[in-house]
Motif scaffolding. Sequence first.
Motif, PDB file in Angstrom:
ATOM      1  N   VAL A   1      -2.394 -14.597   7.274  1.00  0.00           N
ATOM      2  CA  VAL A   1      -3.527 -13.992   7.975  1.00  0.00           C
ATOM      3  C   VAL A   1      -4.363 -13.110   7.047  1.00  0.00           C
ATOM      4  O   VAL A   1      -5.371 -12.544   7.475  1.00  0.00           O
ATOM      5  N   GLN A   2      -3.970 -13.016   5.794  1.00  0.00           N
ATOM      6  CA  GLN A   2      -4.688 -12.163   4.855  1.00  0.00           C
ATOM      7  C   GLN A   2      -5.788 -12.929   4.129  1.00  0.00           C
ATOM      8  O   GLN A   2      -5.709 -14.145   3.952  1.00  0.00           O
ATOM      9  N   ASN A   3      -6.804 -12.176   3.726  1.00  0.00           N
ATOM     10  CA  ASN A   3      -7.894 -12.751   2.950  1.00  0.00           C
ATOM     11  C   ASN A   3      -7.505 -12.720   1.477  1.00  0.00           C
ATOM     12  O   ASN A   3      -7.328 -11.641   0.912  1.00  0.00           O
ATOM     13  N   PRO A   4      -7.357 -13.883   0.806  1.00  0.00           N
ATOM     14  CA  PRO A   4      -6.916 -13.890  -0.593  1.00  0.00           C
ATOM     15  C   PRO A   4      -8.025 -13.438  -1.546  1.00  0.00           C
ATOM     16  O   PRO A   4      -8.744 -14.251  -2.122  1.00  0.00           O
ATOM     17  N   ASN A   5      -8.161 -12.129  -1.680  1.00  0.00           N
ATOM     18  CA  ASN A   5      -9.182 -11.560  -2.552  1.00  0.00           C
ATOM     19  C   ASN A   5      -8.622 -11.474  -3.972  1.00  0.00           C
ATOM     20  O   ASN A   5      -7.898 -10.538  -4.322  1.00  0.00           O
ATOM     21  N   VAL A   6      -8.952 -12.458  -4.787  1.00  0.00           N
ATOM     22  CA  VAL A   6      -8.388 -12.561  -6.132  1.00  0.00           C
ATOM     23  C   VAL A   6      -8.840 -11.424  -7.046  1.00  0.00           C
ATOM     24  O   VAL A   6      -8.015 -10.834  -7.751  1.00  0.00           O
ATOM     25  N   PRO A   7     -10.140 -11.068  -7.105  1.00  0.00           N
ATOM     26  CA  PRO A   7     -10.543  -9.959  -7.998  1.00  0.00           C
ATOM     27  C   PRO A   7      -9.820  -8.652  -7.711  1.00  0.00           C
ATOM     28  O   PRO A   7      -9.391  -7.946  -8.641  1.00  0.00           O
ATOM     29  N   VAL A   8      -9.660  -8.314  -6.434  1.00  0.00           N
ATOM     30  CA  VAL A   8      -8.959  -7.071  -6.095  1.00  0.00           C
ATOM     31  C   VAL A   8      -7.504  -7.156  -6.520  1.00  0.00           C
ATOM     32  O   VAL A   8      -6.942  -6.197  -7.074  1.00  0.00           O
ATOM     33  N   ALA A   9      -6.865  -8.303  -6.297  1.00  0.00           N
ATOM     34  CA  ALA A   9      -5.463  -8.466  -6.686  1.00  0.00           C
ATOM     35  C   ALA A   9      -5.299  -8.398  -8.201  1.00  0.00           C
ATOM     36  O   ALA A   9      -4.317  -7.840  -8.700  1.00  0.00           O
ATOM     37  N   LEU A  10      -6.265  -8.930  -8.952  1.00  0.00           N
ATOM     38  CA  LEU A  10      -6.168  -8.876 -10.408  1.00  0.00           C
ATOM     39  C   LEU A  10      -6.351  -7.456 -10.923  1.00  0.00           C
ATOM     40  O   LEU A  10      -5.735  -7.062 -11.917  1.00  0.00           O
ATOM     41  N   ARG A  11      -7.194  -6.680 -10.260  1.00  0.00           N
ATOM     42  CA  ARG A  11      -7.327  -5.271 -10.659  1.00  0.00           C
ATOM     43  C   ARG A  11      -6.013  -4.526 -10.437  1.00  0.00           C
ATOM     44  O   ARG A  11      -5.662  -3.620 -11.195  1.00  0.00           O
ATOM     45  N   PHE A  12      -5.275  -4.908  -9.390  1.00  0.00           N
ATOM     46  CA  PHE A  12      -3.994  -4.269  -9.099  1.00  0.00           C
ATOM     47  C   PHE A  12      -2.977  -4.544 -10.199  1.00  0.00           C
ATOM     48  O   PHE A  12      -2.019  -3.780 -10.378  1.00  0.00           O
ATOM     49  N   CYS A  13      -3.169  -5.621 -10.964  1.00  0.00           N
ATOM     50  CA  CYS A  13      -2.229  -5.966 -12.030  1.00  0.00           C
ATOM     51  C   CYS A  13      -2.145  -4.894 -13.104  1.00  0.00           C
ATOM     52  O   CYS A  13      -1.182  -4.871 -13.891  1.00  0.00           O
ATOM     53  N   GLU A  14      -3.144  -4.007 -13.160  1.00  0.00           N
ATOM     54  CA  GLU A  14      -3.095  -2.922 -14.137  1.00  0.00           C
ATOM     55  C   GLU A  14      -1.873  -2.044 -13.926  1.00  0.00           C
ATOM     56  O   GLU A  14      -1.294  -1.517 -14.876  1.00  0.00           O
ATOM     57  N   HIS A  15      -1.447  -1.900 -12.659  1.00  0.00           N
ATOM     58  CA  HIS A  15      -0.261  -1.096 -12.360  1.00  0.00           C
ATOM     59  C   HIS A  15       1.013  -1.789 -12.844  1.00  0.00           C
ATOM     60  O   HIS A  15       2.064  -1.149 -12.938  1.00  0.00           O
ATOM     61  N   LEU A  16       0.912  -3.074 -13.138  1.00  0.00           N
ATOM     62  CA  LEU A  16       2.079  -3.831 -13.601  1.00  0.00           C
ATOM     63  C   LEU A  16       2.023  -4.101 -15.101  1.00  0.00           C
ATOM     64  O   LEU A  16       2.818  -4.873 -15.627  1.00  0.00           O
ATOM     65  N   GLY A  17       1.064  -3.465 -15.774  1.00  0.00           N
ATOM     66  CA  GLY A  17       1.002  -3.573 -17.229  1.00  0.00           C
ATOM     67  C   GLY A  17       0.014  -4.571 -17.773  1.00  0.00           C
ATOM     68  O   GLY A  17      -0.062  -4.764 -18.998  1.00  0.00           O
ATOM     69  N   LEU A  18      -0.763  -5.232 -16.926  1.00  0.00           N
ATOM     70  CA  LEU A  18      -1.748  -6.212 -17.389  1.00  0.00           C
ATOM     71  C   LEU A  18      -3.122  -5.777 -16.908  1.00  0.00           C
ATOM     72  O   LEU A  18      -3.429  -5.847 -15.714  1.00  0.00           O
ATOM     73  N   THR A  19      -3.969  -5.328 -17.829  1.00  0.00           N
ATOM     74  CA  THR A  19      -5.308  -4.875 -17.484  1.00  0.00           C
ATOM     75  C   THR A  19      -6.285  -6.033 -17.599  1.00  0.00           C
ATOM     76  O   THR A  19      -6.422  -6.645 -18.660  1.00  0.00           O
ATOM     77  N   ILE A  20      -6.969  -6.339 -16.498  1.00  0.00           N
ATOM     78  CA  ILE A  20      -7.955  -7.425 -16.453  1.00  0.00           C
ATOM     79  C   ILE A  20      -9.275  -6.838 -15.971  1.00  0.00           C
ATOM     80  O   ILE A  20      -9.365  -6.337 -14.844  1.00  0.00           O
TER      81      ILE A  20
END
Length: 201
Positions: free
Chosen positions: A121-140
């Motif tokens: 039921v979620q909207n797959p917002n890829v740009p927002v999810a990729l920004r979140f990757c910074e918290h996991l050590g990968l800055t995009i």
Amino acid sequence: GGWLPRAVAAGVFVVMDTWRVGRRVHLEKVREGSLPLDLFMARADKMTQRVAGTAVFMTSKTTETPLLLTHTLEHNQVLHERVIFVTVQIEDEPRVASAERAEIEELPLGFHRVVLHFGFVQNPNVPVALRFCEHLGLTIDVDTATFILGHEEVIPAKTDSAWRSFPTQLFAFLWRNATRATAYYNIPSERVVAISLLVEL
């Protein structure tokens, strides 16, 4: 008077089944010629020139090289210094928590694999999810990254039977009117490079 609902139900079934079968055949065609990812990685540093920037390739398989990447290399002979393979997985649950959104795997030569998990039921917002990757050590930097997407045109294979070509023509019509990846994944159009592919079914 029962023929009308039966006819409507039959029509809906034909459309849904045509989409299901056509999508499976379409994916098989698109994946034809794809290299296993480990084989591609072994050759990547020997056959390309690297340029500055980040390229994001959307792919449905985590073990194969995206066909768009091989097409890009075949025609341009250049590769970005950072390459991100992004796979979106829709889970069998309504929502996936943000803390469980992304899995990141660092590959050699500036490559990364990112698997994004969303509930159905979620909207797959890829740009927002990729920004979140910074918290996991990968800055995009999504504002400067290049998203390379495929624009596939489905064409019916030549056949002498009009009846056999009807499902393909129906699927091609449905495909032309389906939601595009840029809209479905909320990818800004100004950051997209689309590569056209002809897929014969």
